[in-house]
Design an enzyme around this catalytic site. Structure first.
Site, short mmCIF file in Angstrom:
data_model
loop_
_atom_site.label_atom_id
_atom_site.label_comp_id
_atom_site.label_asym_id
_atom_site.label_seq_id
_atom_site.Cartn_x
_atom_site.Cartn_y
_atom_site.Cartn_z
N ALA A 112 0.87 -1.18 0.00
CA ALA A 112 0.00 0.00 0.00
C ALA A 112 0.90 1.22 0.00
O ALA A 112 2.06 1.16 0.44
CB ALA A 112 -0.88 -0.01 1.25
N GLY A 118 0.73 -5.00 0.79
CA GLY A 118 -0.48 -5.00 -0.04
C GLY A 118 -0.24 -5.58 -1.41
O GLY A 118 -1.16 -6.11 -2.05
N GLU A 159 -0.67 -9.17 -1.00
CA GLU A 159 -2.10 -9.43 -0.75
C GLU A 159 -2.89 -9.36 -2.05
O GLU A 159 -3.82 -10.12 -2.28
CB GLU A 159 -2.62 -8.44 0.28
CG GLU A 159 -2.02 -8.69 1.65
CD GLU A 159 -2.35 -7.62 2.66
OE1 GLU A 159 -2.05 -6.44 2.39
OE2 GLU A 159 -2.90 -7.95 3.72
N GLU A 161 4.39 -5.41 7.18
CA GLU A 161 3.58 -4.42 7.89
C GLU A 161 3.94 -4.32 9.37
O GLU A 161 3.88 -3.25 9.96
CB GLU A 161 2.10 -4.76 7.76
CG GLU A 161 1.52 -4.51 6.38
CD GLU A 161 1.71 -5.68 5.43
OE1 GLU A 161 2.57 -6.55 5.69
OE2 GLU A 161 1.00 -5.74 4.42
N1 T1G Z 1 4.63 3.28 0.03
C1 T1G Z 1 5.10 4.48 -0.36
N2 T1G Z 1 6.40 4.73 -0.64
C2 T1G Z 1 7.24 3.71 -0.52
C3 T1G Z 1 6.83 2.40 -0.14
C4 T1G Z 1 5.45 2.22 0.14
N3 T1G Z 1 4.96 1.05 0.48
N4 T1G Z 1 7.92 1.62 -0.11
C5 T1G Z 1 8.96 2.38 -0.47
N5 T1G Z 1 8.56 3.62 -0.71
C6 T1G Z 1 9.39 4.75 -1.17
C7 T1G Z 1 10.45 5.11 -0.16
O1 T1G Z 1 9.91 5.99 0.82
C8 T1G Z 1 11.47 5.78 -1.06
O2 T1G Z 1 10.91 7.04 -1.36
C9 T1G Z 1 11.39 4.97 -2.33
O3 T1G Z 1 10.10 4.32 -2.31
C10 T1G Z 1 12.45 3.93 -2.44
O4 T1G Z 1 12.37 3.17 -1.22
C11 T1G Z 1 -2.77 -3.07 3.39
C12 T1G Z 1 -1.22 -1.52 4.84
C13 T1G Z 1 10.07 -1.91 -1.17
C14 T1G Z 1 12.01 -3.11 -0.11
O5 T1G Z 1 6.35 -1.86 4.34
O6 T1G Z 1 10.64 -2.07 2.44
O7 T1G Z 1 0.91 -2.66 2.39
O8 T1G Z 1 12.74 8.44 -0.40
O9 T1G Z 1 14.77 3.54 -0.60
O10 T1G Z 1 15.87 0.18 -0.78
O11 T1G Z 1 -1.48 -4.76 4.30
O12 T1G Z 1 11.11 0.47 0.13
O13 T1G Z 1 12.71 7.89 -2.86
O14 T1G Z 1 10.98 9.44 -1.87
O15 T1G Z 1 13.35 1.79 0.58
O16 T1G Z 1 14.90 -0.44 -3.07
C15 T1G Z 1 3.89 -2.48 3.36
C16 T1G Z 1 8.21 -0.71 2.58
C17 T1G Z 1 3.15 -1.17 3.28
C18 T1G Z 1 7.44 -1.99 2.25
C19 T1G Z 1 12.38 -1.16 -1.62
N6 T1G Z 1 5.09 -2.41 2.59
N7 T1G Z 1 9.23 -0.49 1.61
O17 T1G Z 1 13.62 -0.87 -0.98
O18 T1G Z 1 14.04 1.48 -1.84
S1 T1G Z 1 1.74 -1.18 4.31
C20 T1G Z 1 6.24 -2.08 3.16
C21 T1G Z 1 10.40 -1.20 1.65
C22 T1G Z 1 0.69 -2.26 3.51
C23 T1G Z 1 -1.36 -3.58 3.54
C24 T1G Z 1 -0.46 -2.69 4.30
C25 T1G Z 1 11.41 -0.82 0.62
C26 T1G Z 1 11.45 -1.78 -0.57
P1 T1G Z 1 11.89 8.30 -1.65
P2 T1G Z 1 13.71 2.50 -0.66
P3 T1G Z 1 14.71 0.06 -1.69
#
Ligand code: T1G
Length: 701
Positions: A61, A102, A105, A125
């Site tokens: 998400a 997400g 999912e 998450e």
């Molecule tokens: N949403 C928005 N922005 C995101 C994002 C996300 N999920 N994941 C990464 N970014 C942005 C990050 O802030 C950065 O932005 C850029 O992408 C590169 O990220 C309903 C509610 C995917 C392994 O927790 O673990 O789904 O600084 O430097 O090292 O159940 O990003 O460039 O402006 O980390 O290649 C669950 C979180 C969400 C994954 C990539 N997902 N992200 O790593 O790049 S909650 C997460 C990561 C959800 C549902 C629930 C990592 C990555 P900027 P980065 P990276």
């Protein structure tokens, strides 16, 4: 365009297109829904494939939308996943790169899943203080089994796609496609369409059974395990509850239970803190006036001046990243000592199984030593880690200026000295900056990158990129006494001393702060780091800041030679070879006597006053640091305290914590502290920025 739609023969391919990680923001969700409608309406289309553009299938998400209407705007993730499951034609996920949260999912809602090998599969998450809120806790156990799924959900750690595909009985992946992922997924969609024509219903994960042979015993065990590891965080426990609901309840009831738990966590201060830290970590690498595309200098060789504790630890960071290091010292025995310490550190890691022996060998092979400056002349980056005295720094930097090749970056590991003054010892101040590592340098994540007035932008950009390579959280600080972290800790330490004068014992202060969540209270920390370090800094500050009152308690302690663990006694007593801090009757008597000398009648000080005087002293000083531009954003200050000073992660850092308390309340509490004649009324005047934000009902972050 947040997702593209194109036909591959009889298959409609919908490609998520929301770089950098295809976060499922509103626009992306709506574009996927449109694609599904188009495919449903096109008689020529027999099946649908959803895949990710760029390097990720989907990172989950869009966390950036949390707390806004867009996060829940229809089609929300639940609606989209339901649309996929209810589609009349088969929908198959073609999973590339990264498939998390997400995104996973969404894939679980599809009728089939084909992945490339090497894809990171995770439900992370929990690391944001949440749980998978779009069916992940109900579907993943159905395709991987309860135990594998719960372990992934509670840890949030990624597992490679091919490893999951190899699990016996798994139903997560129909296939792993080492080549031609899209073709394989299209073929799978057409095969499902053919089966459907032959009367076989489309497979849906939600229709699979979810059970465990010893459910109650297993979940009881899981709950206890999780309770032990997640002291201040509610999310892991709720993950157990959600997966248990998948076993106990029919699918839709389980989904509803998951939803309730998710909403509770989304509103929790712990999740807000973790999401703040997630973005804060990434924001720290962005410097407002240094464009992301600023060219960087190549750092292929590093030199470190000084083989002491800091020099050795600093060297290890680069060796660990595969960058050759030459350590320079003035005497052979100092070099031998330094290399021996590096060896000892690595050998300890090998012994604990944290480092493979061949890796240890590779790293040591990258290390060289010298007594001659000429041997480091071709290094791209040199980091000085010598004695913290300006005269010594001057000698080193004048020599470096003579010796180092043009374009070499000259960094000082100074923890408080003026980086501009150091740069002025050279004819190349634009190549000089501070790289303040925190001890132990090979362990602590924080790196304060101290920007001098003349430091060039490409030098900054280069060092920030190097910091990422050596896995540090780098925060840019301007030049002032103590930069960000130590300037704030000075006020924190002052308050700790005043609390002793007014009636506390060291143990009482430490206990209150550790209950708040700090890894260590100020006195145990002093005994660990060495009370003589603060003593030396105070002596300099007594001269430079005669108006600043300090409690003499810490000086009296040092005058007795009680420097801490290294002398077997500090604020606490220590038994030989042990680190347990034993309250010291001698120290309590010393404080009592000093208090009597001051004519102070001791009073019982409540824990919340202890915590707020210590934490709000950080906040007030931080507000000044922010206003002066020493730090460019509040989240940078939080990252300094979360990664360098043991500030509790579930509180999000001092600025995040102040915001959760409400800045109005922080200012009101500070007014009470200012009224205490034994405290420092001048210090407790709210910093102008803090006063303005509080009056306007605003927050730091
Ligand atoms: N949403 C928005 N922005 C995101 C994002 C996300 N999920 N994941 C990464 N970014 C942005 C990050 O802030 C950065 O932005 C850029 O992408 C590169 O990220 C309903 C509610 C995917 C392994 O927790 O673990 O789904 O600084 O430097 O090292 O159940 O990003 O460039 O402006 O980390 O290649 C669950 C979180 C969400 C994954 C990539 N997902 N992200 O790593 O790049 S909650 C997460 C990561 C959800 C549902 C629930 C990592 C990555 P900027 P980065 P990276």
């Amino acid at each position: 365009m947040a997702a593209t739609y194109e036909l591959h023969g009889e298959v409609a391919v919908i490609t998520l297109a929301n770089p950098p990680v295809n976060g499922l923001g509103f626009a992306t969700r709506a574009a996927v829904a449109d694609g599904l409608d188009r495919a449903a309406a096109d008689a020529a289309v027999k099946g649908v494939v959803i895949t990710g553009g760029g390097r990720a299938f989907c990172g989950g998400a869009d966390i950036k939308e949390f707390g806004t209407d867009r996060a829940i705007a229809e089609p929300n993730l639940h609606t989209l996943i339901r649309m996929i499951g209810d589609a009349a034609k088969p929908v198959v996920a073609a999973i590339n790169g990264v498939c998390m949260g997400g995104g996973l999912e969404l894939a679980l809602g599809c009728h089939g899943r084909v992945a490339a090998p090497g894809v990171d599969i995770a439900l992370p998450e929990v690391k944001l203080g949440l749980l998978p809120g779009a069916g992940g806790t109900q579907r993943l156990p159905r395709v991987l089994g309860v135990e594998t799924a719960l372990n992934m959900i509670v840890t949030g750690e990624p597992v490679k796609s091919e490893r999951l595909a190899a699990l016996p009985g798994q139903k997560l992946f129909d296939a792993i496609a080492a080549e031609g992922l899209l073709d394989a997924a299209c073929a799978r969609a057409l095969a499902l369409a053919a089966e459907q024509s032959a009367g076989k219903p489309l497979p849906r994960v939600r229709d699979l059974k979810c059970s465990h042979p010893n459910a109650d015993a297993y979940f009881g065990f899981a709950r206890n395990t999780v309770k032990a590891m997640a002291k201040n965080f509610p999310a892991p426990g709720r993950c157990v509850d959600a997966v248990q609901a998948a076993v106990r309840l029919p699918f839709d009831a389980g989904l509803a239970a998951e939803r309730d738990l998710f909403v509770q966590l989304m509103l929790s201060p712990e999740s807000k803190a973790l999401r703040h830290a997630f973005f804060g970590e990434r924001a720290a690498s962005k410097i407002p006036d240094v464009p992301e595309d600023t060219p960087r200098r190549e750092i292929a060789k590093v030199a470190v001046i000084g083989a002491g504790t800091m020099g050795g630890g600093i060297s290890m960071n680069f060796l660990n990243a595969g960058i050759p290091v030459t350590v320079l010292e003035t005497k052979p025995e100092a070099l031998e000592r330094g290399v021996a310490t590096i060896r000892k550190n690595y050998e300890a890691q090998v012994k604990k199984g944290k480092l493979k022996a061949e890796k240890y060998g590779e790293r040591m092979a990258l290390l060289s030593t010298t007594l001659e400056y000429r041997d480091i002349a071709d290094a791209d980056l040199v980091i000085e880690a010598v004695f913290e005295e300006m005269g010594v720094k001057e000698t080193v930097f004048r020599t470096l200026d003579e010796v180092m090749k043009p374009g070499a970056i000259l960094a000082s590991n100074t923890s408080t000295l003026n980086v501009d003054a150091i740069a002025a010892f050279t004819k190349r101040p634009q190549d000089v900056l501070g790289m303040h590592f925190f001890s132990p340098a090979n362990v602590m994540k924080l790196l304060e990158v101290v920007r001098g007035a003349a430091t060039a932008k490409d030098v900054l950009a280069t060092v920030m990129a190097v910091a990422k390579k050596i896995r540090k959280t780098a925060v840019v600080s301007g030049v002032c006494d103590g930069f960000i972290g130590n300037r704030m800790i000075e006020q924190y330490s002052r308050q700790a001393g005043f609390l002793l004068e007014e009636g506390c014992t060291p143990a009482q202060v430490d206990k209150a702060v550790e209950k708040f969540g700090f890894a260590m209270g100020p006195f145990r920390m002093g005994d660990l780091a060495g009370n003589d370090i603060g003593w030396a800094i105070r002596k300099r500050r007594y001269v430079e800041k005669p108006h600043m009152r300090y409690s003499r308690t810490a000086d009296l302690l040092c005058e007795k030679g009680r420097y801490g663990q290294k002398t077997g006694a500090g604020w606490y007593d220590y038994q030989a070879g042990r680190r347990d801090a034993i309250p010291s009757a001698e120290v309590v008597a010393m404080i009592d006597a000093y208090r009597a000398e001051l004519g102070i009648a001791p009073r019982k000080i409540p824990d919340d006053e202890i915590v707020h005087r210590l934490v709000y002293s950080l906040v007030n000083e931080a507000a000044k640091i922010l206003e002066e531009g020493i730090a460019s954003k509040a989240s940078d200050i939080d990252m300094v305290y979360l990664t360098g000073y043991g500030f509790p992660l579930h509180r999000g850092g001092p600025m995040c914590y102040a915001d959760t308390q409400g800045l109005y309340n922080v200012v009101q509490t500070m007014k009470k502290f200012a009224a205490n004649p034994l405290d420092d009324a001048t210090f407790w005047q709210p910093a102008p920025l803090l006063a303005r934000l509080a009056a306007a009902g605003k927050s730091f972050t």
